[in-house]
Motif scaffolding. Sequence first.
Motif, PDB file in Angstrom:
ATOM      1  N   PHE A  48       0.809  -1.212   0.000  1.00 11.88           N
ATOM      2  CA  PHE A  48       0.000   0.000   0.000  1.00 11.88           C
ATOM      3  C   PHE A  48       0.849   1.272   0.000  1.00 11.88           C
ATOM      4  N   GLY A  49       2.081   1.199   0.424  1.00  9.91           N
ATOM      5  CA  GLY A  49       2.934   2.379   0.439  1.00  9.91           C
ATOM      6  C   GLY A  49       3.681   2.606  -0.849  1.00  9.91           C
ATOM      7  N   ALA A  50       3.903   1.539  -1.628  1.00  8.63           N
ATOM      8  CA  ALA A  50       4.655   1.664  -2.871  1.00  8.63           C
ATOM      9  C   ALA A  50       3.980   2.599  -3.877  1.00  8.63           C
ATOM     10  N   PRO A  51       2.676   2.477  -4.119  1.00 10.37           N
ATOM     11  CA  PRO A  51       2.064   3.425  -5.073  1.00 10.37           C
ATOM     12  C   PRO A  51       2.187   4.884  -4.620  1.00 10.37           C
ATOM     13  N   THR A  52       2.052   5.113  -3.332  1.00  4.83           N
ATOM     14  CA  THR A  52       2.176   6.484  -2.832  1.00  4.83           C
ATOM     15  C   THR A  52       3.588   7.008  -3.046  1.00  4.83           C
ATOM     16  N   ALA A  53       4.573   6.201  -2.728  1.00  2.78           N
ATOM     17  CA  ALA A  53       5.962   6.622  -2.929  1.00  2.78           C
ATOM     18  C   ALA A  53       6.258   6.835  -4.401  1.00  2.78           C
ATOM     19  N   LEU A  54       5.714   5.973  -5.256  1.00  3.74           N
ATOM     20  CA  LEU A  54       5.917   6.121  -6.700  1.00  3.74           C
ATOM     21  C   LEU A  54       5.288   7.421  -7.214  1.00  3.74           C
ATOM     22  N   VAL A  55       4.086   7.714  -6.769  1.00  7.40           N
ATOM     23  CA  VAL A  55       3.419   8.944  -7.205  1.00  7.40           C
ATOM     24  C   VAL A  55       4.195  10.167  -6.731  1.00  7.40           C
ATOM     25  N   LEU A  56       4.666  10.148  -5.491  1.00  2.00           N
ATOM     26  CA  LEU A  56       5.437  11.284  -4.984  1.00  2.00           C
ATOM     27  C   LEU A  56       6.743  11.466  -5.751  1.00  2.00           C
ATOM     28  N   ALA A  57       7.416  10.349  -6.071  1.00  3.03           N
ATOM     29  CA  ALA A  57       8.666  10.432  -6.824  1.00  3.03           C
ATOM     30  C   ALA A  57       8.411  10.961  -8.232  1.00  3.03           C
ATOM     31  N   LEU A  58       7.368  10.488  -8.888  1.00  4.96           N
ATOM     32  CA  LEU A  58       7.053  10.967 -10.240  1.00  4.96           C
ATOM     33  C   LEU A  58       6.657  12.439 -10.229  1.00  4.96           C
ATOM     34  N   ALA A  59       5.941  12.874  -9.210  1.00  4.11           N
ATOM     35  CA  ALA A  59       5.547  14.285  -9.108  1.00  4.11           C
ATOM     36  C   ALA A  59       6.769  15.173  -8.952  1.00  4.11           C
ATOM     37  N   ARG A  60       7.723  14.743  -8.123  1.00  4.95           N
ATOM     38  CA  ARG A  60       8.943  15.531  -7.939  1.00  4.95           C
ATOM     39  C   ARG A  60       9.769  15.555  -9.221  1.00  4.95           C
ATOM     40  N   LEU A  61       9.845  14.416  -9.908  1.00  2.67           N
ATOM     41  CA  LEU A  61      10.587  14.350 -11.170  1.00  2.67           C
ATOM     42  C   LEU A  61       9.955  15.256 -12.223  1.00  2.67           C
ATOM     43  N   ALA A  62       8.636  15.234 -12.319  1.00  3.22           N
ATOM     44  CA  ALA A  62       7.943  16.082 -13.297  1.00  3.22           C
ATOM     45  C   ALA A  62       8.121  17.557 -12.964  1.00  3.22           C
ATOM     46  N   LYS A  63       8.162  17.877 -11.675  1.00  2.50           N
ATOM     47  CA  LYS A  63       8.345  19.269 -11.260  1.00  2.50           C
ATOM     48  C   LYS A  63       9.727  19.784 -11.665  1.00  2.50           C
ATOM     49  N   ARG A  64      10.737  18.931 -11.510  1.00  2.00           N
ATOM     50  CA  ARG A  64      12.088  19.345 -11.893  1.00  2.00           C
ATOM     51  C   ARG A  64      12.271  19.358 -13.396  1.00  2.00           C
ATOM     52  N   ALA A  65      11.627  18.436 -14.112  1.00  2.00           N
ATOM     53  CA  ALA A  65      11.824  18.316 -15.560  1.00  2.00           C
ATOM     54  C   ALA A  65      11.004  19.330 -16.337  1.00  2.00           C
ATOM     55  N   LYS A  66      10.095  20.029 -15.672  1.00  2.00           N
ATOM     56  CA  LYS A  66       9.236  20.975 -16.382  1.00  2.00           C
ATOM     57  C   LYS A  66      10.047  22.101 -17.018  1.00  2.00           C
ATOM     58  N   ASN A  67      11.066  22.583 -16.334  1.00  2.00           N
ATOM     59  CA  ASN A  67      11.871  23.694 -16.848  1.00  2.00           C
ATOM     60  C   ASN A  67      12.987  23.244 -17.773  1.00  2.00           C
ATOM     61  N   VAL A  68      13.262  21.950 -17.838  1.00  2.00           N
ATOM     62  CA  VAL A  68      14.363  21.441 -18.652  1.00  2.00           C
ATOM     63  C   VAL A  68      13.971  21.362 -20.125  1.00  2.00           C
ATOM     64  N   LEU A  69      12.755  20.941 -20.388  1.00  2.00           N
ATOM     65  CA  LEU A  69      12.320  20.744 -21.768  1.00  2.00           C
ATOM     66  C   LEU A  69      12.064  22.086 -22.447  1.00  2.00           C
TER      67      LEU A  69
END
Length: 160
Positions: free
Chosen positions: A105-126
């Motif tokens: 039950f914790g893995a999906p939450t951790a995955l979503v949080l990691a993807l959200a942080r990655l998308a936040k950082r990658a937004k300015n790169v592209l």
Amino acid sequence: MYPETTPDTLRPDARMTDDEAAAEARRIIADAYRPTAYRDDTPVPAHGPTPAVAQPGRPPMSQGATDASVLMLAGGATTAMVGGTAAVLMYVSQFADPVVCGLVFGAPTALVLALARLAKRAKNVLPEEHHHHYEGPVYQDQRTVHSRTTGVWAKTNNQH
């Protein structure tokens, strides 16, 4: 209930002539369509001894506090749903391992949080993607202006 009223049952002295009846009908109709209004001219006090009453709902707060409150309520509800599901699963199965349930039950939450942080950082790169379709000669001038405002009197320097 009420006795039926007909010209025969009226007292002889209560009868009206046709002209009187028409005049009475006009008076009743005019009274029915006369606008009525009431205006209270007593002055309203600016303030009184009555203390303020707490209104139902959320207490008044700033927009940032309201947004944070909504986020906390949503996070709490999500945590309660995930934790409740894990608790029900462990109770029903009678042999579920709490560590395994925590991982599942914790893995999906951790995955979503990691993807959200990655998308936040990658937004300015592209780079921004532009599609232009022109006919004929075209001159494009793309400039980037960096502006910096400093000082008490707000001096702005624009650099190309």
